[in-house]
Motif scaffolding. Structure first.
Motif, PDB file in Angstrom:
ATOM      1  N   TYR A  16       0.967  -1.348  -0.035  1.00  0.00           N
ATOM      2  CA  TYR A  16      -0.195   0.161  -0.003  1.00  0.00           C
ATOM      3  C   TYR A  16       0.728   1.265  -0.210  1.00  0.00           C
ATOM      4  CZ  TYR A  16      -3.623  -3.337   1.227  1.00  0.00           C
ATOM      5  OH  TYR A  16      -4.452  -4.492   1.216  1.00  0.00           O
ATOM      6  N   LEU A  17       0.461   2.243  -0.809  1.00  0.00           N
ATOM      7  CA  LEU A  17       1.131   3.533  -0.680  1.00  0.00           C
ATOM      8  C   LEU A  17       0.094   4.482  -0.119  1.00  0.00           C
ATOM      9  CD1 LEU A  17       2.448   4.061  -4.288  1.00  0.00           C
ATOM     10  CD2 LEU A  17       3.690   3.498  -2.250  1.00  0.00           C
ATOM     11  N   LEU A  18       0.613   5.057   0.837  1.00  0.00           N
ATOM     12  CA  LEU A  18      -0.137   6.133   1.646  1.00  0.00           C
ATOM     13  C   LEU A  18       0.090   7.663   1.318  1.00  0.00           C
ATOM     14  CD1 LEU A  18       0.290   4.098   4.688  1.00  0.00           C
ATOM     15  CD2 LEU A  18      -1.910   4.515   3.964  1.00  0.00           C
ATOM     16  N   ASP A  19      -0.606   8.447   0.923  1.00  0.00           N
ATOM     17  CA  ASP A  19      -0.063   9.686   0.438  1.00  0.00           C
ATOM     18  C   ASP A  19      -0.690  10.848   1.156  1.00  0.00           C
ATOM     19  OD1 ASP A  19       0.352  11.801  -1.386  1.00  0.00           O
ATOM     20  OD2 ASP A  19      -1.211  11.653  -2.467  1.00  0.00           O
ATOM     21  N   LEU A  20       0.170  11.536   1.738  1.00  0.00           N
ATOM     22  CA  LEU A  20      -0.282  12.692   2.771  1.00  0.00           C
ATOM     23  C   LEU A  20      -0.055  13.995   1.977  1.00  0.00           C
ATOM     24  CD1 LEU A  20       1.729  11.436   5.689  1.00  0.00           C
ATOM     25  CD2 LEU A  20      -0.718  11.208   5.475  1.00  0.00           C
ATOM     26  N   PRO A  21      -1.044  14.354   1.018  1.00  0.00           N
ATOM     27  CA  PRO A  21      -0.718  15.584   0.228  1.00  0.00           C
ATOM     28  C   PRO A  21      -0.656  16.705   0.978  1.00  0.00           C
ATOM     29  CG  PRO A  21      -2.973  14.713  -0.153  1.00  0.00           C
ATOM     30  CD  PRO A  21      -2.291  13.604   0.740  1.00  0.00           C
ATOM     31  N   GLY A  22       0.652  17.458   0.669  1.00  0.00           N
ATOM     32  CA  GLY A  22       0.654  18.934   1.205  1.00  0.00           C
ATOM     33  C   GLY A  22       0.403  19.240   2.662  1.00  0.00           C
ATOM     34  N   TYR A  23       1.066  18.113   3.344  1.00  0.00           N
ATOM     35  CA  TYR A  23       1.247  18.054   4.830  1.00  0.00           C
ATOM     36  C   TYR A  23       1.505  19.469   5.351  1.00  0.00           C
ATOM     37  CZ  TYR A  23       5.976  17.059   5.148  1.00  0.00           C
ATOM     38  OH  TYR A  23       7.296  17.176   4.895  1.00  0.00           O
ATOM     39  N   GLY A  24       2.679  20.042   4.608  1.00  0.00           N
ATOM     40  CA  GLY A  24       3.159  21.252   5.317  1.00  0.00           C
ATOM     41  C   GLY A  24       2.391  22.323   4.781  1.00  0.00           C
ATOM     42  N   TYR A  25       1.538  22.321   3.948  1.00  0.00           N
ATOM     43  CA  TYR A  25       0.952  23.587   3.216  1.00  0.00           C
ATOM     44  C   TYR A  25      -0.533  24.039   3.356  1.00  0.00           C
ATOM     45  CZ  TYR A  25       5.627  23.284   1.131  1.00  0.00           C
ATOM     46  OH  TYR A  25       6.993  23.336   0.833  1.00  0.00           O
ATOM     47  N   ALA A  26      -1.171  22.673   3.857  1.00  0.00           N
ATOM     48  CA  ALA A  26      -2.319  22.699   4.249  1.00  0.00           C
ATOM     49  C   ALA A  26      -2.776  23.716   4.947  1.00  0.00           C
ATOM     50  CB  ALA A  26      -2.980  21.453   4.503  1.00  0.00           C
ATOM     51  N   ARG A  27      -3.842  24.473   4.834  1.00  0.00           N
ATOM     52  CA  ARG A  27      -4.504  25.726   6.057  1.00  0.00           C
ATOM     53  C   ARG A  27      -5.554  24.743   6.843  1.00  0.00           C
ATOM     54  NH1 ARG A  27      -3.815  31.386   3.634  1.00  0.00           N
ATOM     55  NH2 ARG A  27      -2.316  31.114   1.990  1.00  0.00           N
ATOM     56  N   ALA A  28      -5.100  24.763   7.901  1.00  0.00           N
ATOM     57  CA  ALA A  28      -6.205  24.147   8.747  1.00  0.00           C
ATOM     58  C   ALA A  28      -6.144  24.561  10.294  1.00  0.00           C
ATOM     59  CB  ALA A  28      -5.801  22.713   8.930  1.00  0.00           C
ATOM     60  N   SER A  29      -7.282  24.162  10.967  1.00  0.00           N
ATOM     61  CA  SER A  29      -7.504  24.723  12.312  1.00  0.00           C
ATOM     62  C   SER A  29      -6.321  23.971  13.218  1.00  0.00           C
ATOM     63  CB  SER A  29      -8.681  24.543  12.879  1.00  0.00           C
ATOM     64  OG  SER A  29      -9.033  23.113  13.163  1.00  0.00           O
ATOM     65  N   GLN A  30      -5.922  24.389  14.439  1.00  0.00           N
ATOM     66  CA  GLN A  30      -5.311  23.842  15.351  1.00  0.00           C
ATOM     67  C   GLN A  30      -5.663  22.496  15.661  1.00  0.00           C
ATOM     68  OE1 GLN A  30      -2.202  24.592  16.386  1.00  0.00           O
ATOM     69  NE2 GLN A  30      -2.325  26.087  15.010  1.00  0.00           N
ATOM     70  N   ALA A  31      -6.904  22.131  15.825  1.00  0.00           N
ATOM     71  CA  ALA A  31      -7.676  20.801  16.164  1.00  0.00           C
ATOM     72  C   ALA A  31      -7.367  19.913  14.835  1.00  0.00           C
ATOM     73  CB  ALA A  31      -9.158  21.075  16.363  1.00  0.00           C
ATOM     74  N   ASP A  32      -7.550  20.550  13.862  1.00  0.00           N
ATOM     75  CA  ASP A  32      -7.499  19.705  12.451  1.00  0.00           C
ATOM     76  C   ASP A  32      -5.829  19.296  12.512  1.00  0.00           C
ATOM     77  OD1 ASP A  32      -9.988  19.694  11.891  1.00  0.00           O
ATOM     78  OD2 ASP A  32      -9.773  21.264  10.529  1.00  0.00           O
ATOM     79  N   LEU A  33      -5.124  20.160  12.560  1.00  0.00           N
ATOM     80  CA  LEU A  33      -3.556  19.891  12.417  1.00  0.00           C
ATOM     81  C   LEU A  33      -3.124  18.865  13.643  1.00  0.00           C
ATOM     82  CD1 LEU A  33      -1.865  23.641  12.054  1.00  0.00           C
ATOM     83  CD2 LEU A  33      -1.988  21.634  10.358  1.00  0.00           C
ATOM     84  N   ARG A  34      -3.629  18.945  14.709  1.00  0.00           N
ATOM     85  CA  ARG A  34      -3.366  18.020  15.896  1.00  0.00           C
ATOM     86  C   ARG A  34      -3.920  16.795  15.371  1.00  0.00           C
ATOM     87  NH1 ARG A  34      -4.301  21.445  19.499  1.00  0.00           N
ATOM     88  NH2 ARG A  34      -6.629  21.219  19.558  1.00  0.00           N
ATOM     89  N   ALA A  35      -5.117  16.536  15.050  1.00  0.00           N
ATOM     90  CA  ALA A  35      -5.678  15.098  14.480  1.00  0.00           C
ATOM     91  C   ALA A  35      -4.834  14.680  13.410  1.00  0.00           C
ATOM     92  CB  ALA A  35      -7.019  15.517  14.042  1.00  0.00           C
ATOM     93  N   PHE A  36      -4.426  15.465  12.346  1.00  0.00           N
ATOM     94  CA  PHE A  36      -3.547  15.125  11.237  1.00  0.00           C
ATOM     95  C   PHE A  36      -2.152  14.315  11.726  1.00  0.00           C
ATOM     96  CE2 PHE A  36      -0.754  15.840   7.535  1.00  0.00           C
ATOM     97  CZ  PHE A  36      -1.366  14.961   6.740  1.00  0.00           C
ATOM     98  N   ARG A  37      -1.481  15.091  12.961  1.00  0.00           N
ATOM     99  CA  ARG A  37      -0.202  14.645  13.540  1.00  0.00           C
ATOM    100  C   ARG A  37      -0.571  13.167  14.287  1.00  0.00           C
ATOM    101  NH1 ARG A  37       0.472  20.336  14.876  1.00  0.00           N
ATOM    102  NH2 ARG A  37       2.082  21.277  13.364  1.00  0.00           N
ATOM    103  N   LEU A  38      -1.601  13.179  14.712  1.00  0.00           N
ATOM    104  CA  LEU A  38      -2.076  11.878  15.311  1.00  0.00           C
ATOM    105  C   LEU A  38      -2.164  10.949  14.328  1.00  0.00           C
ATOM    106  CD1 LEU A  38      -4.481  12.928  18.181  1.00  0.00           C
ATOM    107  CD2 LEU A  38      -2.250  11.832  18.516  1.00  0.00           C
ATOM    108  N   LEU A  39      -2.824  11.101  12.985  1.00  0.00           N
ATOM    109  CA  LEU A  39      -2.913  10.295  12.022  1.00  0.00           C
ATOM    110  C   LEU A  39      -1.782   9.700  11.444  1.00  0.00           C
ATOM    111  CD1 LEU A  39      -4.712   8.624   9.910  1.00  0.00           C
ATOM    112  CD2 LEU A  39      -4.499  10.603   8.461  1.00  0.00           C
TER     113      LEU A  39
END
Length: 140
Positions: A16-39
């Motif tokens: 499986y290839l897991l693609d995390l597009p634009g992890y450093g460039y996406a605009r998101a809330s602090q809660a969304d960023l925290r959830a993304f880091r957990l993922l």
């Protein structure tokens, strides 16, 4: 966002290839960023993770997120293959210098970095071989 692609493997077992597009460039809330880091943490902590193919634009300086990601990989001893993309946008004479600068900034070894250009098909064969070696150790 996490995109998952099932790829045919050698034999009956896919990978499986897991693609995390634009992890450093996406605009998101602090809660969304925290959830993304957990993922990301969950994905990278998987026992069956063979490694990470990390696409980095050769023209850009590593972001704080890139540096944090590399520290995360190093801490977990995750095998990393960095593909420096868009090399056709850098004069040929400057590519080696940029590769060296990025390797140094991100503390990557020579064999962890491949300079590529999809537009000019440069480094693509080498990248395919390196990926094969990452998912099937001993094949390259």
């Amino acid at each position: 966002m996490l995109n998952v692609f099932e790829m045919p493997g050698a034999g009956p077992v896919p990978y499986y290839l897991l693609d995390l597009p634009g992890y450093g460039y996406a605009r998101a809330s602090q809660a969304d960023l925290r959830a993304f880091r957990l993922l990301i943490t969950h994905v990278l902590d998987r026992a069956r993770l063979m490694g990470v193919l990390w696409l980095l634009d050769i023209r850009r300086e590593p972001s704080d997120d890139d540096c944090a990601m590399q520290a995360f990989f190093a801490e977990r001893e995750t095998p990393v293959l960095a593909a420096l993309t868009k090399s056709d946008a850098v004069p040929r004479a400057g590519r080696t210098k940029r590769e060296r600068e990025l390797r140094s900034a991100l503390k990557l070894e020579d064999d962890q970095v491949i300079v590529t250009s999809a537009r000019k098909n440069e480094g693509i064969g080498e990248l395919r071989e390196a990926i094969a070696g990452l998912i099937q150790p001993g094949t390259t």
